[in-house]
Design a protein around this motif. Sequence first.
Motif, PDB file in Angstrom:
ATOM      1  N   SER A  48       0.848  -1.057   0.064  1.00  0.00           N
ATOM      2  CA  SER A  48      -0.095   0.052   0.184  1.00  0.00           C
ATOM      3  C   SER A  48       0.911   1.169  -0.037  1.00  0.00           C
ATOM      4  CB  SER A  48      -0.826  -0.067   1.300  1.00  0.00           C
ATOM      5  OG  SER A  48      -1.591   1.071   1.176  1.00  0.00           O
ATOM      6  N   LEU A  49       0.700   2.304  -1.066  1.00  0.00           N
ATOM      7  CA  LEU A  49       1.428   3.202  -1.225  1.00  0.00           C
ATOM      8  C   LEU A  49       0.626   4.712  -1.209  1.00  0.00           C
ATOM      9  CD1 LEU A  49       3.787   1.620  -4.089  1.00  0.00           C
ATOM     10  CD2 LEU A  49       4.200   1.581  -1.734  1.00  0.00           C
ATOM     11  N   THR A  50       1.101   5.534  -1.209  1.00  0.00           N
ATOM     12  CA  THR A  50       0.723   6.917  -1.096  1.00  0.00           C
ATOM     13  C   THR A  50       1.454   7.988  -1.746  1.00  0.00           C
ATOM     14  OG1 THR A  50      -0.747   8.759   0.177  1.00  0.00           O
ATOM     15  CG2 THR A  50       1.140   7.729   1.243  1.00  0.00           C
ATOM     16  N   SER A  51       1.201   8.993  -2.596  1.00  0.00           N
ATOM     17  CA  SER A  51       1.959  10.269  -2.629  1.00  0.00           C
ATOM     18  C   SER A  51       1.966  10.923  -1.376  1.00  0.00           C
ATOM     19  CB  SER A  51       0.705  10.948  -3.579  1.00  0.00           C
ATOM     20  OG  SER A  51       0.852  10.710  -4.782  1.00  0.00           O
ATOM     21  N   LEU A  73       5.979   9.328  -6.392  1.00  0.00           N
ATOM     22  CA  LEU A  73       4.350   9.339  -6.835  1.00  0.00           C
ATOM     23  C   LEU A  73       3.987  10.794  -6.370  1.00  0.00           C
ATOM     24  CD1 LEU A  73       3.271   5.911  -5.515  1.00  0.00           C
ATOM     25  CD2 LEU A  73       3.674   6.794  -8.052  1.00  0.00           C
ATOM     26  N   THR A 135      -0.297  -4.040  -6.118  1.00  0.00           N
ATOM     27  CA  THR A 135       0.150  -2.430  -5.270  1.00  0.00           C
ATOM     28  C   THR A 135      -1.273  -1.709  -5.414  1.00  0.00           C
ATOM     29  OG1 THR A 135       2.431  -2.707  -6.407  1.00  0.00           O
ATOM     30  CG2 THR A 135       1.514  -0.521  -5.649  1.00  0.00           C
ATOM     31  N   ALA A 137      -2.344   2.249  -4.716  1.00  0.00           N
ATOM     32  CA  ALA A 137      -1.638   3.332  -4.489  1.00  0.00           C
ATOM     33  C   ALA A 137      -2.550   4.573  -4.611  1.00  0.00           C
ATOM     34  CB  ALA A 137      -0.442   3.637  -5.545  1.00  0.00           C
ATOM     35  N   VAL A 139      -2.759   8.315  -5.126  1.00  0.00           N
ATOM     36  CA  VAL A 139      -1.969   9.187  -5.834  1.00  0.00           C
ATOM     37  C   VAL A 139      -3.032  10.238  -6.371  1.00  0.00           C
ATOM     38  CG1 VAL A 139      -0.339   7.553  -6.313  1.00  0.00           C
ATOM     39  CG2 VAL A 139      -2.376   7.986  -7.841  1.00  0.00           C
TER      40      VAL A 139
END
Length: 187
Positions: A48-51, A73, A135, A137, A139
Amino acid sequence: MTTRVMLISPAFSRALREARFEDGGPLEASGLARARSAAAGLPAADRSLTSPTVRCRETAEAFGGEPRVVAELAGLDVGRWRGRALAEVSEAEPDAVGAWLTDPGSAPHGGESVRELCARAGTWLDGAFAEGGRTLAVVEPEIVRALVLRALGAPESAFWRIDVAPLTATELSGRAGRWNVGVGRPL
């Protein structure tokens, strides 16, 4: 093995509602509530990703877990236009806004050009493909635009022709260097 990347645009913030360039402000209470209610419908992910923006981080955190902030990102750096209303900037600098919206290499605001953003985001996507798995994300909309262009092999001149609504998912899936795109699924 298929690589899957689900890009989710952030919930409503005041800047978004007022058509202002990102200003680092938080989500509106209603946007945060919508993000929390959407969490149950999200697929499980390997990462789990984020800007780095507040509105993206708050949206990702509303989904649960601890998303990793990824600098690549980050949204488009609009330099001195940050926090200003698009209408205000258009009135004060019509030629600059016109150039910015038609020339992907233009950065009259002193920040980053669309071309530079697309290159940065594309490099990240190449790495995501190599990493494999799923993934998720959260963003900024301009990252979604840049990654859709990369996945489709579309020209940077099409950047502003892609609309990205708040709290929608754009899904990229790929194998052997080829991406497929699923766009605009509401959460």
